[in-house]
Design an enzyme around this catalytic site. Sequence first.
Site, PDB file in Angstrom:
ATOM      1  CE  LYS A  22      -1.440   1.595   4.118  1.00 42.12           C
ATOM      2  NZ  LYS A  22      -1.321   2.978   4.597  1.00 42.12           N
ATOM      3  CG  ASN A  23       2.345   2.793   3.530  1.00 42.05           C
ATOM      4  OD1 ASN A  23       1.194   3.147   3.278  1.00 42.05           O
ATOM      5  ND2 ASN A  23       2.779   2.580   4.764  1.00 42.05           N
ATOM      6  NE  ARG A  93      -0.160  12.399   7.854  1.00 42.85           N
ATOM      7  CZ  ARG A  93       0.160  13.659   8.091  1.00 42.85           C
ATOM      8  NH1 ARG A  93      -0.702  14.466   8.626  1.00 42.85           N
ATOM      9  NH2 ARG A  93       1.368  14.105   7.804  1.00 42.85           N
ATOM     10  CB  CYS A 117      -3.881  11.242  11.683  1.00 39.80           C
ATOM     11  SG  CYS A 117      -2.309  10.478  11.947  1.00 39.80           S
ATOM     12  NE  ARG A 122       1.434  10.474  10.161  1.00 40.72           N
ATOM     13  CZ  ARG A 122       0.934   9.514   9.392  1.00 40.72           C
ATOM     14  NH1 ARG A 122      -0.267   9.042   9.622  1.00 40.72           N
ATOM     15  NH2 ARG A 122       1.634   9.033   8.398  1.00 40.72           N
ATOM     16  CG  ASP A 308       3.635   1.425   9.438  1.00 37.31           C
ATOM     17  OD1 ASP A 308       3.332   2.284  10.281  1.00 37.31           O
ATOM     18  OD2 ASP A 308       3.807   1.683   8.228  1.00 37.31           O
ATOM     19  CB  ILE A 330       8.265   6.488  14.304  1.00 38.72           C
ATOM     20  CG1 ILE A 330       9.404   5.479  14.138  1.00 38.72           C
ATOM     21  CG2 ILE A 330       7.991   7.253  13.001  1.00 38.72           C
ATOM     22  CD1 ILE A 330      10.702   6.025  13.598  1.00 38.72           C
ATOM     23  NE  ARG A 400      -6.726   4.807   6.117  1.00 36.63           N
ATOM     24  CZ  ARG A 400      -5.826   5.501   6.793  1.00 36.63           C
ATOM     25  NH1 ARG A 400      -5.979   5.709   8.071  1.00 36.63           N
ATOM     26  NH2 ARG A 400      -4.775   5.994   6.196  1.00 36.63           N
TER      27      ARG A 400
HETATM   28  C1  EPZ Z   1       4.866   6.822   6.271  1.00 36.80           C
HETATM   29  O1  EPZ Z   1       4.231   7.954   6.845  1.00 36.80           O
HETATM   30  C2  EPZ Z   1       3.821   5.720   6.226  1.00 36.80           C
HETATM   31  N1  EPZ Z   1       2.672   6.182   5.462  1.00 36.80           N
HETATM   32  C3  EPZ Z   1       3.377   5.348   7.643  1.00 36.80           C
HETATM   33  O2  EPZ Z   1       2.498   4.243   7.549  1.00 36.80           O
HETATM   34  C4  EPZ Z   1       4.605   4.931   8.453  1.00 36.80           C
HETATM   35  O3  EPZ Z   1       4.220   4.697   9.787  1.00 36.80           O
HETATM   36  C5  EPZ Z   1       5.658   6.061   8.432  1.00 36.80           C
HETATM   37  O4  EPZ Z   1       5.976   6.392   7.038  1.00 36.80           O
HETATM   38  C6  EPZ Z   1       6.956   5.680   9.137  1.00 36.80           C
HETATM   39  O5  EPZ Z   1       7.490   4.525   8.571  1.00 36.80           O
HETATM   40  C7  EPZ Z   1       2.683   6.121   4.143  1.00 36.80           C
HETATM   41  O6  EPZ Z   1       3.666   5.710   3.525  1.00 36.80           O
HETATM   42  C8  EPZ Z   1       1.447   6.573   3.433  1.00 36.80           C
HETATM   43  P1  EPZ Z   1       7.298  10.059   8.175  1.00 36.80           P
HETATM   44  P2  EPZ Z   1       4.918   9.394   6.770  1.00 36.80           P
HETATM   45  O7  EPZ Z   1       7.290  11.332   7.391  1.00 36.80           O
HETATM   46  O8  EPZ Z   1       5.660   9.498   5.494  1.00 36.80           O
HETATM   47  C9  EPZ Z   1       7.716  13.429  11.557  1.00 36.80           C
HETATM   48  C10 EPZ Z   1       0.541   2.983   7.991  1.00 36.80           C
HETATM   49  O9  EPZ Z   1       0.051   2.461   9.035  1.00 36.80           O
HETATM   50  N2  EPZ Z   1       7.631  14.405  10.461  1.00 36.80           N
HETATM   51  O10 EPZ Z   1       8.430   9.116   7.974  1.00 36.80           O
HETATM   52  O11 EPZ Z   1       3.865  10.392   7.057  1.00 36.80           O
HETATM   53  C11 EPZ Z   1       6.412  12.650  11.749  1.00 36.80           C
HETATM   54  O12 EPZ Z   1       5.491  13.380  12.518  1.00 36.80           O
HETATM   55  C12 EPZ Z   1       1.129   4.381   8.019  1.00 36.80           C
HETATM   56  O13 EPZ Z   1       0.531   2.402   6.877  1.00 36.80           O
HETATM   57  C13 EPZ Z   1       7.866  15.747  10.733  1.00 36.80           C
HETATM   58  O14 EPZ Z   1       8.138  16.137  11.883  1.00 36.80           O
HETATM   59  O15 EPZ Z   1       5.924   9.291   7.987  1.00 36.80           O
HETATM   60  C14 EPZ Z   1       6.902  11.384  12.407  1.00 36.80           C
HETATM   61  O16 EPZ Z   1       7.096  11.602  13.780  1.00 36.80           O
HETATM   62  C15 EPZ Z   1       0.909   5.082   9.301  1.00 36.80           C
HETATM   63  N3  EPZ Z   1       7.775  16.648   9.708  1.00 36.80           N
HETATM   64  C16 EPZ Z   1       8.276  11.154  11.750  1.00 36.80           C
HETATM   65  O17 EPZ Z   1       8.661  12.440  11.211  1.00 36.80           O
HETATM   66  C17 EPZ Z   1       7.476  16.267   8.427  1.00 36.80           C
HETATM   67  O18 EPZ Z   1       7.416  17.144   7.531  1.00 36.80           O
HETATM   68  C18 EPZ Z   1       8.281  10.143  10.620  1.00 36.80           C
HETATM   69  O19 EPZ Z   1       7.219  10.426   9.718  1.00 36.80           O
HETATM   70  C19 EPZ Z   1       7.277  14.901   8.157  1.00 36.80           C
HETATM   71  C20 EPZ Z   1       7.354  13.985   9.183  1.00 36.80           C
END
Ligand code: EPZ
Length: 422
Positions: A22-23, A93, A117, A122, A308, A330, A400
């Site tokens: 999915k991701n 998102r 969320c 996030r 995840d 995370i 989802r």
């Molecule tokens: C991706 O989310 C995945 N979603 C998430 O899967 C997964 O948990 C996550 O990566 C971590 O592996 C998709 O791919 C659609 P990040 P993403 O940016 O890209 C902070 C699932 O269950 N951050 O790596 O949104 C953030 O808040 C989902 O399938 C900032 O501070 O995750 C988090 O603490 C849930 N500023 C950390 O970084 C930003 O601009 C990592 O988030 C971006 C992120």
Amino acid sequence: MDKIKVIGGAQLNGTIPISGAKNCALKLMCASLLTGDSMYFENSPNTLRDMRSQVELLEYLGCAVKREDDMMAINAGNIKTYTAPYDIVRKMRGSILVLGPLLARFGEAKVSLPGGCAIGTRPVDLHIKGLEELGATITLEEGYIHAKAPAGGLQGAKILFPKVSVGATENLMMAATLANGTTVLANAAREPEITDLGECLIKMGAKIEGLGTDTIRIEGVKSLHGARHSIIPDRIETGTYIIAAGMAGGTVRLKNARIDDLSAVLGHLSQAGIEVEKDGGDIIVRREIERLRGVDIMTEPHPGFPTDLQAQFMAMLCIAEGAGLVTETIFENRFMHVPELSRMGADISVQGNSAIVRGVPTLKGAEVMATDLRASVALVLAGLVADGETTVNRIYHLERGYEDIVGKLSACGANIKRISGE
Ligand code: EPZ
């Protein structure tokens, strides 16, 4: 609302086909915006609710999208608007990933801020800052990110991410493929989904080096062309069913699964007593011992333990011998499954971003509900081994990210069914 009912106690024996990731699929769909040619994706998890939301967004933008079984074809040759509206973005998102491609190809994009969320606030500041470093002018207007590229297009730059982010790495990598000159992404995320996206971009004509490392180098090209790409198997779905089989006992073959993408998890599974073996393109899972053992885990960016799979691993620790410490680094609020697992008799105490799980001999079936995808599936896993009946409400979340979870588990002998709600 629809529910899932599980009666615990059945072993799992049989074969479970693993769907496309999915991701990965959600981002590949956004990459289609980088070309006016058609893109063809195989092994696409088309029935997922998140995929349908992404199709809705692409169609709104003007893309022609065709889906048949696990094939998806997208043509972005006739884009009508550069605006991704709140009503669609708020559902998922992953839609923030249209920002980089639209901006790079058309010089302008307006995408609703996705908002918080259940698992945390996030923010998307890293996406915005990175695009500004490529020369974009970004304003925040009425809840929308409005980005404009300079007259001559985006300009390659060296971007050092202060924090590892999957989404920001992907957005910037896609935007940089059409920028002038070279972009270097330092402290980039290394998830297999990013490598798969990069490999598809290369098939489209992009020049990218360093995939799978923390430094990705992209040399911008004038335009990209259409391509055909087969999406990698979903490592989180794979990990979820490995844990399910380990908890329930029995022997399960996971068809079309990649063991290498789960290297950080394998050691923990084996310590817990779950045997995982590669067999060609499949994985065979069986429990080695009568009762699983408690193990400590800490989530980290890839190649660390994936956030995840944290909820599912915790469900397993609930019935293991001894204790396990779960540390989530995370997301700040990813323990929503804890109170629900506790309602089933689990012994868990949370202190900040850590939870100590003391295994109990049996969980008890109960009515439960979770507010995110992985927390919901953790409750289904707990239900598989609990005494009596567990009802998981709000299965909207499960749909989802898990294709036909009821069909896949019941084909292996689980006593699970979906009940249509009033
Ligand atoms: C991706 O989310 C995945 N979603 C998430 O899967 C997964 O948990 C996550 O990566 C971590 O592996 C998709 O791919 C659609 P990040 P993403 O940016 O890209 C902070 C699932 O269950 N951050 O790596 O949104 C953030 O808040 C989902 O399938 C900032 O501070 O995750 C988090 O603490 C849930 N500023 C950390 O970084 C930003 O601009 C990592 O988030 C971006 C992120």
